[in-house]
Scaffold this active site. Structure first.
Site, mmCIF file in Angstrom:
data_model
loop_
_atom_site.group_PDB
_atom_site.id
_atom_site.type_symbol
_atom_site.label_atom_id
_atom_site.label_comp_id
_atom_site.label_asym_id
_atom_site.label_seq_id
_atom_site.Cartn_x
_atom_site.Cartn_y
_atom_site.Cartn_z
ATOM 1 C CB ALA A 15 -0.939 0.001 1.209
ATOM 2 C CB ALA A 18 3.611 1.205 -6.922
ATOM 3 C CG PHE A 119 16.606 15.804 -7.163
ATOM 4 C CD1 PHE A 119 15.986 16.682 -6.301
ATOM 5 C CD2 PHE A 119 16.873 14.523 -6.718
ATOM 6 C CE1 PHE A 119 15.629 16.289 -5.021
ATOM 7 C CE2 PHE A 119 16.522 14.119 -5.448
ATOM 8 C CZ PHE A 119 15.898 15.009 -4.590
ATOM 9 C CG ASP A 221 7.645 -9.063 2.399
ATOM 10 O OD1 ASP A 221 8.668 -9.605 2.860
ATOM 11 O OD2 ASP A 221 6.945 -8.264 3.054
ATOM 12 C CD GLN A 240 20.181 5.571 -6.401
ATOM 13 O OE1 GLN A 240 19.339 6.090 -5.679
ATOM 14 N NE2 GLN A 240 20.224 5.757 -7.715
ATOM 15 C CG HIS A 242 20.692 8.685 -1.065
ATOM 16 N ND1 HIS A 242 21.321 9.809 -0.599
ATOM 17 C CD2 HIS A 242 19.581 9.119 -1.725
ATOM 18 C CE1 HIS A 242 20.621 10.876 -0.945
ATOM 19 N NE2 HIS A 242 19.567 10.487 -1.632
ATOM 20 C CG LEU A 252 17.065 9.784 2.245
ATOM 21 C CD1 LEU A 252 18.287 9.417 1.417
ATOM 22 C CD2 LEU A 252 15.784 9.455 1.498
ATOM 23 C CB THR A 254 16.112 14.545 0.502
ATOM 24 O OG1 THR A 254 15.832 14.724 -0.886
ATOM 25 C CG2 THR A 254 16.104 15.919 1.157
ATOM 26 C CD GLU A 255 20.252 13.388 -5.934
ATOM 27 O OE1 GLU A 255 20.144 13.791 -7.094
ATOM 28 O OE2 GLU A 255 20.316 12.180 -5.626
ATOM 29 N NE ARG A 286 19.591 9.887 -5.514
ATOM 30 C CZ ARG A 286 18.361 9.620 -5.104
ATOM 31 N NH1 ARG A 286 17.938 8.356 -5.064
ATOM 32 N NH2 ARG A 286 17.541 10.585 -4.749
ATOM 33 C CG HIS A 353 18.239 5.419 -1.343
ATOM 34 N ND1 HIS A 353 17.421 5.765 -0.281
ATOM 35 C CD2 HIS A 353 17.774 6.118 -2.416
ATOM 36 C CE1 HIS A 353 16.512 6.626 -0.683
ATOM 37 N NE2 HIS A 353 16.684 6.847 -1.979
ATOM 38 C CD GLU A 387 13.059 0.285 -3.730
ATOM 39 O OE1 GLU A 387 14.238 0.041 -3.397
ATOM 40 O OE2 GLU A 387 12.314 1.048 -3.080
ATOM 41 N NE ARG A 398 15.460 5.438 -7.377
ATOM 42 C CZ ARG A 398 15.459 6.519 -6.613
ATOM 43 N NH1 ARG A 398 15.081 7.691 -7.108
ATOM 44 N NH2 ARG A 398 15.856 6.473 -5.354
ATOM 45 C CG LEU A 404 8.435 9.847 -4.861
ATOM 46 C CD1 LEU A 404 8.089 11.179 -4.204
ATOM 47 C CD2 LEU A 404 7.822 8.704 -4.061
#
Length: 597
Positions: A15, A18, A119, A221, A240, A242, A252, A254-255, A286, A353, A387, A398, A404
């Protein structure tokens, strides 16, 4: 044994972004739709996404989807499938505007348009200059996205099964997927979810590594269930790292911090990325930044008493900018690093990451496997997005904020495919085999009857330490060979794990043991695939790959411009070609890409 059965048109496992986007597409089409999730939907790992979602809106600087596609192809180190990449980049604006209409609270420019920040790896004019392409809601974009999508699903009457752990795929004798078995954590009971279509949106598996930005629920899973059911996993050697996880914690950063003007510095205060990427500097892709940071640390220019991290400096930014654009990052830095970034730099180190590989799919979200007449034959009734899936739009590495976008585009695409296939009559509700739950019940029975077995915690820790050592930022031939043997030994130990608590109600020990089965499948696929790929490409960098004019940066397109397929049965490897043909013949980036091959 009488096992409860729930019947739906479509069952979605996961949930996050995606899963919720796919569910929305199905529920609003009038299909009876169920979503199984280990945690409440708004606590799915998408909530941790900070920087933004990529789309060539061009709100603050000139942009178009061709440049976005070019950056994604280049960032994938030419391993991305270009039909899927074109599909994603062309639909980016559509899905972002839809999300805005669902109530997503994007930051705004003074003219009211969506705020976009630069970015790493995103450019205009085919790599010439950085571009602002990341649509952001401060540094809590994933959090805002999940809430917008969940609320829309509630409106559409999607059925949610919260705190359920999916156990195994159900396939019939013809290979069709008929649903999943699942464990209700509250009661410990197993149930069958029977459906016309099954969509996996289970996220990544970063918890195979000791240092990871991933939540503890990210246990692979979907990949584990697919592998046990005979589905291959694609390109699992590509992970990847990060560049900026909080040193010692892995949380994390963020970039987007670098997009807002953050600078990476070594022990002498040098802005060292100017040496590694003179044009994009701290906003290089990255893999480049992670390797540069690791090189600085390995060569003794790291910071701290052990010289094992570098510094991310935003002290030159106005405090009001930090408080407006990066409030969550300031909170993370204070809580996990003990520094206020308004006054002090943040200690950071590359951290696992993102999983570029996964369950092989096409751009329609259909799971595909090799067959005698087609290297990508759809598995009837089975779809995947996000993912856990490999479309492959990310290839060997990536770009930031394409994750996202991946969730939105391919979550929607998978949902559209299911609707089309059901309306065409291709997905009847096929009868369940008599042994539909046998594998899942056997796994649980083994845990309940096992005595004098291995500790789930110790086996998991040994797996994570081994993966960190043998398949990290840099990869060495001898360590990879050693890692294959070690991970296979750990996998054998995992077959004999024991739990002390045999009760049913809220038995988290049983859940963790079942999750370990999935992690082991992912670890095996990663180390075996990495050892076999004898080149450097994207996030997979080997010490023994020659860096010559013929093989730039160790990349060998003559032998290795192909996707890896790993099968759980015997660690068998197969390969399939990269799709270098975009959807439209006149797509400009493909011409430029061919010049570089």
């Amino acid at each position: 044994m009488n096992i409860p059965k729930h019947t739906f048109d479509a069952v979605i496992v996961g949930a996050g972004g995606a899963g919720l986007r796919a569910a929305l597409q199905l529920a609003e089409s009038g299909l009876k739709t169920a979503v199984l999730t280990k945690v409440f939907p708004t606590r799915s790992h998408t909530v941790a996404a900070q920087g933004g979602v990529a789309a060539s809106l061009g709100n603050s600087t000139e942009d178009n989807w061709h440049w976005h596609m070019y950056d994604t192809v280049k960032g994938s180190d030419w391993l991305g499938d270009q039909d899927a990449i074109e599909f994603m980049c062309r639909r980016a604006n559509e899905v972002v505007v839809e999300l805005e209409h669902y109530g997503m609270p994007f930051d705004r420019l003074d003219n009211g348009k969506i705020y976009q920040r630069p970015f790493g790896g995103h450019s205009q004019n085919y790599g010439q200059t950085p571009v602002s392409r990341s649509c952001a809601a401060a540094d809590r974009t994933g959090h805002a996205m999940l809430h917008a999508l969940y609320q829309r699903n509630v409106r559409a009457n999607t059925h949610f099964y919260v705190e359920w752990l999916a156990l195994d795929l159900i396939r019939d004798a013809f290979g069709n997927v008929l649903g999943v078995t699942a464990l209700e954590m509250e009661t410990g009971e197993v149930a069958i979810f029977h459906s016309r279509a099954t969509i996996f949106a289970t996220g990544g598996a970063g918890r195979i590594y000791h240092s990871s930005t991933n939540a503890f629920i990210n246990t692979g899973d979907g990949c584990g269930m697919a592998a046990r059911a005979g589905i291959p996993l694609e390109d699992m050697e590509f992970w990847q790292f990060h560049p900026t996880g909080v040193a010692g914690a892995g949380v994390l950063i963020t970039e987007g911090v670098r997009g807002e003007g953050g600078i990476l510095r070594n022990a002498s205060g040098e802005r060292f990325m100017e040496r590694y990427a003179p044009n994009l500097k701290d906003l290089a892709s990255r893999d480049i930044v992670s390797r540069a940071m690791t090189t600085e640390i390995n060569e003794g220019r790291g910071c701290g008493p052990d010289k094992d991290f570098v510094l991310l400096d935003i002290t030159h930014l106005a405090p009001e900018t930090i408080m407006k654009r990066l409030p969550g990052i300031r909170e993370i830095a204070i809580r996990f690093a003990g520094v206020d970034p308004i006054r002090e730099p943040i200690p950071v180190v590359p951290t696992c990451h993102y999983q570029m590989g996964g369950i092989p799919t096409n751009y329609k979200g259909q799971v595909v496997v090799p067959a005698s007449d087609d290297p990508a034959t759809p598995v009837t009734g089975f779809y995947a997005a996000g993912e856990c899936a490999c479309a492959s739009v990310h290839g060997a590495n990536r770009l930031g904020t394409n994750s996202l976008l991946d969730l939105l585009v391919f979550g929607k695409s998978a949902g559209e495919s299911v609707v089309e296939d059901i309306e065409a009559g291709d997905l009847p509700l096929r009868p369940l085999p008599v042994d539909a739950a046998e594998r899942s019940l056997a796994r649980i029975d083994r845990l309940d009857s096992q005595t004098n077995g291995e500790s789930v915690y110790e086996v998991g820790q040994d797996m994570r330490r081994s993966m960190q050592k043998h398949a990290g930022v840099f990869r060495f031939a001898e360590l990879l060979r050693e890692g294959v043997m070690q991970i296979n030994e750990i996998a054998e130990r995992a077959r004999h794990t024991e739990i002390g608590d045999k009760s049913k109600v809220w038995n988290t020990a049983r859940v963790e043991a079942l999750e370990l089965d999935n992690l082991i499948e992912v670890a095996r696929s990663t180390i075996v695939s990495a050892e076999a790929r004898r080149e450097s490409r994207g996030a997979h960098v080997r010490d023994d790959a020659p860096d010559t004019p013929e093989f730039p940066n160790g990349r060998n397109d003559h032998e290795w411009l192909k996707h890896t397929l790993w099968y759980s049965d015997g660690d068998r490897l197969e390969y399939k070609p990269v799709n270098l043909k975009p959807l439209e013949e006149d797509t400009r980036p493909i011409a430029l890409a061919k010049r570089i091959y």
